[in-house]
Structures are given as C-alpha cells and as structure tokens.
Motif scaffolding. Structure first.
Motif, PDB file in Angstrom:
ATOM      1  N   LEU A 329       0.871  -1.500   0.567  1.00  0.00           N
ATOM      2  CA  LEU A 329       0.216   0.194  -0.169  1.00  0.00           C
ATOM      3  C   LEU A 329       1.178   1.027   0.442  1.00  0.00           C
ATOM      4  CD1 LEU A 329      -2.580  -1.348   2.681  1.00  0.00           C
ATOM      5  CD2 LEU A 329      -3.542  -0.931   0.706  1.00  0.00           C
ATOM      6  N   LEU A 330       2.099   0.934   0.951  1.00  0.00           N
ATOM      7  CA  LEU A 330       2.902   2.422   0.745  1.00  0.00           C
ATOM      8  C   LEU A 330       3.329   2.898  -0.232  1.00  0.00           C
ATOM      9  CD1 LEU A 330       4.645   4.410   2.803  1.00  0.00           C
ATOM     10  CD2 LEU A 330       5.847   2.654   2.946  1.00  0.00           C
ATOM     11  N   MET A 331       3.985   1.790  -1.151  1.00  0.00           N
ATOM     12  CA  MET A 331       4.594   1.113  -1.937  1.00  0.00           C
ATOM     13  C   MET A 331       3.596   2.217  -3.632  1.00  0.00           C
ATOM     14  SD  MET A 331       7.519   1.500  -1.479  1.00  0.00           S
ATOM     15  CE  MET A 331       8.542   1.371  -2.889  1.00  0.00           C
ATOM     16  N   ALA A 332       2.803   1.589  -3.305  1.00  0.00           N
ATOM     17  CA  ALA A 332       1.745   1.963  -4.336  1.00  0.00           C
ATOM     18  C   ALA A 332       1.618   2.966  -4.381  1.00  0.00           C
ATOM     19  CB  ALA A 332       0.327   1.431  -4.369  1.00  0.00           C
ATOM     20  N   GLU A 333       1.145   3.843  -3.048  1.00  0.00           N
ATOM     21  CA  GLU A 333       0.671   5.454  -2.501  1.00  0.00           C
ATOM     22  C   GLU A 333       2.195   6.441  -3.250  1.00  0.00           C
ATOM     23  OE1 GLU A 333      -1.071   8.887  -1.685  1.00  0.00           O
ATOM     24  OE2 GLU A 333      -1.485   7.069  -2.183  1.00  0.00           O
ATOM     25  N   LEU A 334       3.524   5.708  -3.571  1.00  0.00           N
ATOM     26  CA  LEU A 334       4.996   6.233  -3.403  1.00  0.00           C
ATOM     27  C   LEU A 334       5.338   6.147  -4.868  1.00  0.00           C
ATOM     28  CD1 LEU A 334       6.971   6.089  -0.320  1.00  0.00           C
ATOM     29  CD2 LEU A 334       5.522   8.031  -1.002  1.00  0.00           C
ATOM     30  N   GLY A 335       5.559   5.273  -5.484  1.00  0.00           N
ATOM     31  CA  GLY A 335       5.689   4.594  -6.990  1.00  0.00           C
ATOM     32  C   GLY A 335       7.148   5.592  -7.120  1.00  0.00           C
ATOM     33  N   PHE A 336       7.765   5.252  -5.982  1.00  0.00           N
ATOM     34  CA  PHE A 336       9.510   5.854  -6.533  1.00  0.00           C
ATOM     35  C   PHE A 336      10.300   4.783  -5.035  1.00  0.00           C
ATOM     36  CE2 PHE A 336       7.645   9.676  -4.022  1.00  0.00           C
ATOM     37  CZ  PHE A 336       8.401   9.050  -2.949  1.00  0.00           C
ATOM     38  N   PRO A 337      11.146   4.031  -5.640  1.00  0.00           N
ATOM     39  CA  PRO A 337      12.049   3.276  -4.919  1.00  0.00           C
ATOM     40  C   PRO A 337      12.521   3.937  -3.600  1.00  0.00           C
ATOM     41  CG  PRO A 337      13.028   3.986  -6.761  1.00  0.00           C
ATOM     42  CD  PRO A 337      12.418   4.439  -6.825  1.00  0.00           C
ATOM     43  N   ILE A 338      12.105   3.529  -2.385  1.00  0.00           N
ATOM     44  CA  ILE A 338      12.619   3.748  -0.853  1.00  0.00           C
ATOM     45  C   ILE A 338      13.846   3.326  -0.882  1.00  0.00           C
ATOM     46  CG2 ILE A 338      10.664   4.947  -0.786  1.00  0.00           C
ATOM     47  CD1 ILE A 338      10.039   2.233   0.954  1.00  0.00           C
ATOM     48  N   VAL A 339      14.426   4.214   0.747  1.00  0.00           N
ATOM     49  CA  VAL A 339      15.920   3.182   1.191  1.00  0.00           C
ATOM     50  C   VAL A 339      14.427   1.937   2.115  1.00  0.00           C
ATOM     51  CG1 VAL A 339      17.485   3.461   2.561  1.00  0.00           C
ATOM     52  CG2 VAL A 339      17.515   5.182   0.401  1.00  0.00           C
ATOM     53  N   ALA A 340      15.153   1.423   2.746  1.00  0.00           N
ATOM     54  CA  ALA A 340      14.139   0.386   3.701  1.00  0.00           C
ATOM     55  C   ALA A 340      15.134  -0.764   4.647  1.00  0.00           C
ATOM     56  CB  ALA A 340      12.838  -0.660   3.054  1.00  0.00           C
ATOM     57  N   THR A 341      16.366   0.684   5.489  1.00  0.00           N
ATOM     58  CA  THR A 341      16.842   0.091   5.986  1.00  0.00           C
ATOM     59  C   THR A 341      16.711  -0.334   7.264  1.00  0.00           C
ATOM     60  OG1 THR A 341      19.268  -0.161   7.127  1.00  0.00           O
ATOM     61  CG2 THR A 341      18.391   2.202   6.526  1.00  0.00           C
ATOM     62  N   SER A 342      17.330  -1.197   8.170  1.00  0.00           N
ATOM     63  CA  SER A 342      16.967  -2.347   9.750  1.00  0.00           C
ATOM     64  C   SER A 342      16.699  -0.598  10.308  1.00  0.00           C
ATOM     65  CB  SER A 342      18.317  -3.310   9.869  1.00  0.00           C
ATOM     66  OG  SER A 342      17.797  -3.978   9.458  1.00  0.00           O
ATOM     67  N   GLY A 343      15.872  -1.195  11.500  1.00  0.00           N
ATOM     68  CA  GLY A 343      15.591   0.249  12.186  1.00  0.00           C
ATOM     69  C   GLY A 343      16.037  -0.368  13.319  1.00  0.00           C
ATOM     70  N   ASN A 344      17.606   0.401  13.305  1.00  0.00           N
ATOM     71  CA  ASN A 344      18.634   0.912  14.534  1.00  0.00           C
ATOM     72  C   ASN A 344      19.991   1.262  14.310  1.00  0.00           C
ATOM     73  OD1 ASN A 344      20.239  -1.155  12.194  1.00  0.00           O
ATOM     74  ND2 ASN A 344      20.159  -3.157  13.308  1.00  0.00           N
ATOM     75  N   LEU A 345      20.277   1.444  15.710  1.00  0.00           N
ATOM     76  CA  LEU A 345      21.885   2.198  15.098  1.00  0.00           C
ATOM     77  C   LEU A 345      22.902   1.234  14.995  1.00  0.00           C
ATOM     78  CD1 LEU A 345      22.109   4.760  18.418  1.00  0.00           C
ATOM     79  CD2 LEU A 345      22.109   5.250  15.779  1.00  0.00           C
ATOM     80  N   THR A 346      23.963   1.555  14.048  1.00  0.00           N
ATOM     81  CA  THR A 346      25.206   0.505  14.223  1.00  0.00           C
ATOM     82  C   THR A 346      25.377  -0.507  15.317  1.00  0.00           C
ATOM     83  OG1 THR A 346      25.186   1.482  12.310  1.00  0.00           O
ATOM     84  CG2 THR A 346      27.254   0.153  12.904  1.00  0.00           C
ATOM     85  N   ASP A 347      25.559  -1.717  14.808  1.00  0.00           N
ATOM     86  CA  ASP A 347      25.790  -2.418  15.689  1.00  0.00           C
ATOM     87  C   ASP A 347      24.776  -3.372  17.082  1.00  0.00           C
ATOM     88  OD1 ASP A 347      28.064  -3.377  14.059  1.00  0.00           O
ATOM     89  OD2 ASP A 347      29.495  -1.690  15.723  1.00  0.00           O
ATOM     90  N   GLU A 348      24.061  -2.117  16.926  1.00  0.00           N
ATOM     91  CA  GLU A 348      22.271  -3.241  17.494  1.00  0.00           C
ATOM     92  C   GLU A 348      21.290  -3.545  16.936  1.00  0.00           C
ATOM     93  OE1 GLU A 348      21.210   0.673  19.555  1.00  0.00           O
ATOM     94  OE2 GLU A 348      23.192   1.638  20.119  1.00  0.00           O
ATOM     95  N   PRO A 349      20.769  -4.327  18.055  1.00  0.00           N
ATOM     96  CA  PRO A 349      19.717  -5.367  16.694  1.00  0.00           C
ATOM     97  C   PRO A 349      18.191  -4.349  16.964  1.00  0.00           C
ATOM     98  CG  PRO A 349      19.487  -5.192  19.634  1.00  0.00           C
ATOM     99  CD  PRO A 349      20.952  -4.483  18.985  1.00  0.00           C
ATOM    100  N   ILE A 350      17.667  -4.841  15.668  1.00  0.00           N
ATOM    101  CA  ILE A 350      16.633  -4.116  14.949  1.00  0.00           C
ATOM    102  C   ILE A 350      15.496  -4.258  16.464  1.00  0.00           C
ATOM    103  CG2 ILE A 350      15.232  -6.025  13.917  1.00  0.00           C
ATOM    104  CD1 ILE A 350      14.560  -4.769  11.861  1.00  0.00           C
ATOM    105  N   CYS A 351      14.487  -2.541  16.468  1.00  0.00           N
ATOM    106  CA  CYS A 351      13.790  -1.928  17.368  1.00  0.00           C
ATOM    107  C   CYS A 351      12.388  -3.425  16.484  1.00  0.00           C
ATOM    108  CB  CYS A 351      13.761  -1.102  17.324  1.00  0.00           C
ATOM    109  SG  CYS A 351      14.580  -0.331  18.104  1.00  0.00           S
TER     110      CYS A 351
END
Length: 823
Positions: A329-351
């Motif tokens: 749904l989000l990508m259909a609304e945007l219509g362009f590529p996004i960066v989708a990187t892990s939700g964390n600071l470097t060397d920390e686990p993902i939230c």
C-alpha cells in the motif's frame, strides 16, 4: 463393505502448520469419500483415516502430489491399523506433546490477498494486515507450539463474526489462518511524532507517512519483524542525513521498489533473480546496476535515479519488492524506490516495539508509522545473490529462518548408541583407522574431564550451538533436525549480546528443549564463547574453519557414515587457530569427526592486532615487512607507506622489530585488505569486507587469463602457499602502470589456481568452498569452473551463508559426532 475397509494412520512432519495443510487434507479426504480425522500436534500433522485400500493408496499419492505450495514435507510415515468405524471426516483440536514441528517463516503477501487489498469492493480494501493460510506472519508472531492463535501475538484480537466464519470453514482459504483479521477486528496503524503523540490513524496514518517521505523526511516504519528506517532513495540529502544519524558511513543501504518493472529500469534482472524477488521469501537480492556514464566524470557511474550515497562505489544494489500489505500500500502510494534499512543504530539489534523505537530511533526518524500487532522476535530482511545460476543466501532471516537443516548423519550418529557393544567396538576400530587428526586436542583438560564424566548421559538429540562473534546465528538440534536462528548480527555491543541471549532463551522455550551440551568457537574472547563457558553446561569448542567446512558439508548432504573426507577450503578474515595464531586461508582435509590442516597461506604479521582489521594499510605494512624487512620504511613510493606519518611509521617499525602486538595470521581476508592498500584502493574501512569488495568491483571490464606466480612449499606439514612472488609481481605491475582492474583480475585468477593446485596435491574428489571470501562472485564462480574442468566435484553454499552466519550449523555437527563417540 465395512469388512473391506482399512484404517490408515499418517504422521506428516515438516513445515506443515500455518500453510493450510489441514483444510487440504479435509478437502482431499471428503473428495475421496474417506472418514476419520486430522489435527495439528507439536510434532506435525496427524491423520487417521478409513476407506478401501485403493482409496487410501490414492490418498497417500495425492498428499505428495498436491500438498499446499508453501508446505515442506520432511517425512511422511504411514501404517495400517484395524478400523474403528468412523462416520465422517473432521478436523480435530490441536494436541501438545514434545515440540518438534517445523515453524514456517514469515511469508510474503500472496496474489489472492493482494487482489483484495486493491479491490475497492472488498471488505479488506486498503487493509495493511490482510493475510491467509498461504501468506503473512508466522515466525515473527508465534510464541509457542502448536501453531494456534492462542499461542501467537494475535491472541489479543478477537475475531469478528465474518472473520470467525472464515476461520472455521474448512473450504475457505482462511481456515485456521491464525493471523486472520480485517479492518473491523484486527490491528490498526497510527502515525506518531518523536514524542509519541498520535498524528493520524488508519488510512490517514499511511497517507501522511507517504507525504513525509516525499518531503525528504526519515520515517520509522514498524513492519513484520521489526522497524525499517525509510527515506526517498532518489533524495541524496535525505540519504546522507540517514547515514549520519544511523552512524553508517558507507555500507550499502537496502532498497524497496514498487514493482519488478521499476527495478528493471535501474538493474539487470535475470529470470532467476526475478523469481527470487517475487518468491514467498521475498529477500533482498543483490542486482547489478544498469550503468550510465557521467559526462563530467567518466569514472563515476550511477544507477538511474538512485542517490549516489545509497551504495557508494558499488556496482550492485540490494533490492527487494514489497512483501506485506502495508509495504504494498505504501509503495503504491509513493510510486518510487525507497531506502528501507534496518531500524537500529549500527551494531545494535533491530527495534521491534514502538515504545522502544521512540527511545532508540528518535534521534534518527522524524515520524513513526506504528501498529498494535506485537512482534515476538526481531527478524531482519534476508539477503541473497545468484552464484553459478543458483541462489546463495548471504543473510538468513525473514522468509528462511527457522526452517531446519536436515543432516542425515546426525540421525545415524544417534542410532549408533543403541547398537550392540560388539558392533560399537568394530565401528570404533574403523574410526581409529580413518582418523585424520583430533579436532579437540586444544580443548582444556578441565573441559575434556567435564565431557568424559557426563558423556554417557549426553545425546546429540538436544545440542545448542552459539555461533561466532560476527554475523552471529545460534542453532539448536532437535532429534534429526538443526534449527538455525534468524540473523542476530555482530556481538559488538551490550544490546547485541542481550539480543543473542534472548534468542537462545527463545529457541529453548519455543521447542521446550534443555540442551545436553553447548558448542562454541575456540576463540576465548568471543561473547558467544564466554556465554558457553558461563552456561553451566558441558562445553564443546569447535575450531572456526572446521565449523565452516562442516556447515557446507551438512548443507550439501556430505555428512557420510563411512567418514569419507573432503578437501575444505575455508577462506575468511579471522578464526582462532589450534596453534594460537589467526587462521583464515585454510585447506582442511575433513570428515564429520576430525580434520587435518594440510595447507595454509604463508603467515604474516598484523601490526596493531584488532586495529589492523579496520586499517588495510596496517595489514599491508605487515605483509610487505615480510618481504623487504627494514628497507620497507624507506620505500616512500608505496601507497601503504604514504598512508602513515613519519611518527606512525616509526611506531609500526618498532612494533614489528620487537614483535609487540603483531599477531601472526594466515588470513585470506587480510590478504585482500593488504592488496587493496598496496593498490591504493582502500587504506581504512568503514565496514567489514569493504576493501575486498572494492577489489572485486575493480575487475569490471577486465577478464584476462593471466595470473601471478606462487609456490607451494610442501617440505613442511602443513604445506605453505607462498604468495610473496605474487606480491612482488603486483608491485612490478603497479610500477608499469597496469590498470588496477587488470591487476585485480590477475590476483583473483592466481587465488583460483592455488585452489586447483592444492586440490591436485591432496587428491580428494570432493572440494568444499566456504568462508566469507566465497561471497565474492568472481572468485567463487571461477574456482568452481576450474575445479570442474579438472574433474573435481566442488560444493558451495546455497541456503546456509558461507560467512559466519553458517558457523552454528557446523558446530552442531561437530558436537554431535563428538558426543556419539565417533572419534
């Protein structure tokens, strides 16, 4: 006639829960006129059915032929019993018992659900948590076995009447779909600011999040297995701001595109790569960019429309398609590529929790798109690339974990203990004859004593392996299966170690297994090793590169009952050796019970020890010192010498003269670092493997057959592969102005010829290629082709990472055979 009826009991094990297996059995049985029942248990699916012999044989045949597409049947056991006179076929309530059923990974949105969320007349139109038995969350939400809604994070959502009707109808594709929900009764979206204030709800939340992305803001989005940090991939300023805040200087960022067609604008996509992108696993796939030449800077090449900072200097992009309704749904609304990187600071686990995300990510993201469906455990996106026309998993997580690895020899090892004493003695004699070398000779006396006193009680049916320090995964053996966890990451911070320990507790709780022993790396300073030593369990240390080889052997079904050896070529950055040095350029003659180090790269010193890992210039100084000695520090024309000040060179010279903090290594990864420094490509790195990657990328456009010289010094045991002639010739090519790409190609070709030369000298047909260096596409594919041309049989990784993400599997195999007395 009743007298002609027979009763068939069937036990089906594998990934058979949460994929519509019971409704499939129900439909098949009623179509064939059979009576009886089917249910889920903690061990799999049980079927008890009555009919004529012809009906039952047809029933068994069609189970194999027509099983649900996402199911994986690992074993199907059947036996005929006396009929009891069932009157109808029914789906019975799930039962408990010992936990051994395979949990299915989280699966990408199926085509049926996708049609519904974009159909304005459907009641799930625009609903971001739509799913059915063929798709949706599994591993990320299950809390216990068997797989029922009460044992998932969806238990707090009471189904509405229409959802309940779907759930209870065996002919509906949502029959017993445990995450089943709709806009009336299921989870909902909210958009928060950094203080947790609600900015919008439901559809408006998604639309405003999309607007924020268009405006160049960083949005934290709670997805399936954790948070993504998202920005417009075309917006260079936004990407740079994300890098600065996330503290990720140069490591490539993952992209999500709205469609396969949009990916094909930026990247070259083969048929297999397209299939991987659209698969139920929906991983990140490494794709080669379509390049355009900037007229102002001929050497600078960028993918169409993508900000240069997404993957600076990298000819590949890590790309995925939307895999949940929310992403679609989000990508259909945007219509362009996004960066989708892990939700964390470097060397920390993902939230994974929205409250935690506010605390940990508020310094990065401007707004938070969250929902109220809890996530049971963090699961990153998987990463794959195509190697030799096959899929190679580089990071095993969403879509793949925790599917087990079947290791044939492990079951046989367990069965050995029940054989007669005389047969055991005969097998022991055979094992002694074929023993190559003791793999555990470096274990401490106390550990050996501890193992010997409990060896009679231990069984390989329940072993825990805690993996390595980098790219950590853990593994748990349950009977004949090895369950390898999702990617946990580098154990470099306290939060990362906490996530590692939580994953261990999670696996043991999920399968209700208390391991009899724990396998770990030999390195005493690894966080995983220290956990093992403090666990109170018997500890089985396993040499790092031997674990690499066993991992690849297990994946390729090379664990043999007759101890047939393979030549394992284990090339990586760091591994603690049996002699106390740093190994990494190893040739191991290995079986499942032992190994012999038959050859290795010539060793050199690492001035600064751990510090050298992030400074290829230090590695180069150590390598070149072995050639030129003190003369090196007068050779100001060399790139690594130029990379230091006079004062720094003086300190390095003293260190090398006096052997102060200059550990010895045979590492292929460090050799790549040294050559990258000598060529002037990279003097300091921002992430692991950066220098080696740039060497590989430099080959683009060059494919010569030339190579450099090397020697195999076989007068000692193990043999030594001397690359000093190669280094001298590289220096000569630099002086002659040979293009760096051609030098790099010749380097890689030389390494391939070393593989072939050692293989010929050892003479074993089966060659195993493993370790992080074999993520290098040019090196791996050329090595495979050359070995095949020389009539060897090479094996490489596919579903288990060649890097340290595969170590835990190898540790399990080693520990199993250690405890089964096959040594």
């Amino acid at each position: 006639m009743l007298s002609l009826k027979q009763r068939l009991h069937v036990t089906i094990r594998g990934a058979v829960q949460g994929v519509g297996f019971r409704p499939f059995i129900y439909r098949l049985a009623t179509e064939l006129g059979l009576v009886g029942w089917v249910n889920n248990s903690a061990q799999g699916v049980f079927v008890d059915v009555e009919g004529t012999q012809a009906q039952l044989q047809n029933f068994l045949l069609r189970i194999e032929q027509q099983k649900p597409p996402q199911s994986i049947v690992q074993s199907l056991e059947s036996k005929f019993l006396a009929p009891v006179g069932y009157q109808q076929f029914e789906i019975r309530t799930s039962t408990g018992g010992e936990k051994s059923a395979t949990i299915l990974p989280d699966l990408a949105t199926c085509s049926d659900c996708l049609r519904e969320i974009f159909n304005k007349s459907d009641r799930r139109y625009g609903y971001p948590f739509t799913n059915c038995t063929n798709c949706g969350p599994r591993f990320s939400m299950i809390e216990a076995l068997p797989y029922d809604r009460a044992n998932t994070t969806m238990k707090q959502f009471q189904m509405c009447a229409r959802c309940q009707s779907e759930y209870e109808n065996p002919l509906d594709r949502r029959f017993h779909a445990q995450p089943n929900a709709c806009p009336e009764c299921g989870p909902q979206l909210e958009l928060w600011d950094r203080d947790g204030r609600v900015l919008a709800l439901r559809d408006r939340a998604l639309l405003q999040a999309a607007a924020s992305i268009r405006q160049g803001q960083i949005v934290a989005i709670k997805g399936l297995g954790g948070f993504h940090l998202v920005v417009d991939a075309r917006n260079e300023a936004a990407v740079r701001r994300l890098r600065d805040r996330k503290q990720r200087e140069a490591k490539p960022l993952a992209l999500m595109y709205p469609s396969l067609e949009s990916i094909q604008v930026s990247c070259q996509v083969s048929e297999l790569e397209a299939s991987l992108l659209r698969s139920p696993q929906a991983p990140i796939v490494l794709l080669q960019r379509k390049l355009e030449v900037d007229s102002a800077m001929v050497a600078q090449r960028t993918a169409f429309g993508i900000a240069p900072s997404v993957a600076p200097g990298n000819p590949y992009l890590g790309v995925m398609l939307p895999y949940t309704p929310l992403h679609h749904l989000l990508m259909a609304e945007l219509g362009f590529p996004i960066v989708a990187t892990s939700g964390n600071l470097t060397d920390e686990p993902i939230c994974i929790d929205e409250k935690e995300a506010l605390q940990r990510l508020s310094s990065i993201a401007e707004v938070f798109l969250v929902h109220n469906r809890p996530i049971a455990r963090p699961i990153d996106d998987s990463v794959v690339r195509v190697m030799m026309g096959r899929e190679m998993v580089l990071r095993r997580a969403r879509g793949y974990a925790p599917l087990p690895i079947q290791v044939t020899g492990i079951g046989e090892a367990g069965e050995q203990r029940s054989r007669g004493a005389e047969e055991q003695r005969e097998l022991g004699k055979l094992g002694e004859k074929k023993q190559l070398s003791a793999v555990f000779t470096q274990c401490s006396a106390s550990v050996n004593c501890q193992l010997s006193t409990v060896n009679q009680q231990l069984t390989p049916d329940s072993l825990l392996a805690v993996g390595a320090q980098l790219k950590n995964t853990i593994a748990l053996s349950v009977n004949e299966q090895v369950f390898v966890s999702q990617h946990i990451g580098d154990l470099a911070t306290v939060p990362a170690v906490n996530a590692f320990e939580k994953a261990i507790a999670d696996f043991q709780q999920l399968y209700q297994v208390k391991p009899a022993a724990i396998a770990c790396d030999l390195h005493p300073d690894y966080s995983s090793t220290q956990f093992a030593q403090n666990s109170g369990l018997p500890v089985i240390p396993v040499q790092h590169h031997y674990a690499h080889v066993l991992s690849c052997m297990a994946e390729n079904d090379l664990i043999e009952t007759d101890n047939k050896p393979v030549l394992g070529i284990a090339w990586d950055g760091t591994g603690y050796g049996l002699d106390g040095t740093i190994w990494g350029g190893e040739f191991l003659l290995a079986t499942e019970t032992s190994f012999e180090r038959v050859a290795h790269l010539r060793t050199f010193r690492l001035p600064g020890g751990e510090k050298a890992i992030k400074e290829p210039r230090r590695v180069a100084i150590g390598l070149l010192y072995g050639i030129f000695g003190e003369e090196l520090f007068e050779m100001q024309h060399l790139a690594p010498v130029q990379a230091f000040s006079d004062r720094e060179l003086g300190i390095l010279q003293t260190m090398l003269q006096r052997n102060l903090n200059t550990p010895v290594t045979s590492s292929m990864g460090r050799l790549f670092d040294a050559i990258a420094s000598i060529l002037g490509l990279r003097q300091q790195t921002q992430f692991e493997g950066q220098a080696a990657m740039e060497l590989e990328f430099a080959i683009a456009g060059f494919d010569p057959d030339e190579r450099y010289s090397f020697e195999i010094l076989a007068t000692s045991s193990p043999a030594i592969v001397d690359l000093l002639p190669m280094v001298r010739e590289i220096l000569a090519d630099i002086r002659c102005g040979l293009p760096l790409g051609k030098i790099s190609a010749k380097l890689h070709n030389t390494l391939v010829e070393i593989v072939v030369a050692v293989a010929k000298s050892v003479g074993e047909e089966n060659i195993v290629l493993t370790g992080g260096c074999f993520q290098n596409k040019y090196l791996t594919e050329r090595a495979i082709k050359r070995l095949q041309a020389e009539n060897f049989r090479p094996y490489w990784h596919q579903r288990v990472p060649p890097n340290d993400g595969g170590i835990a599997l190898g540790q399990i195999v080693a520990a199993t055979f250690r405890l089964s007395n096959r040594k």
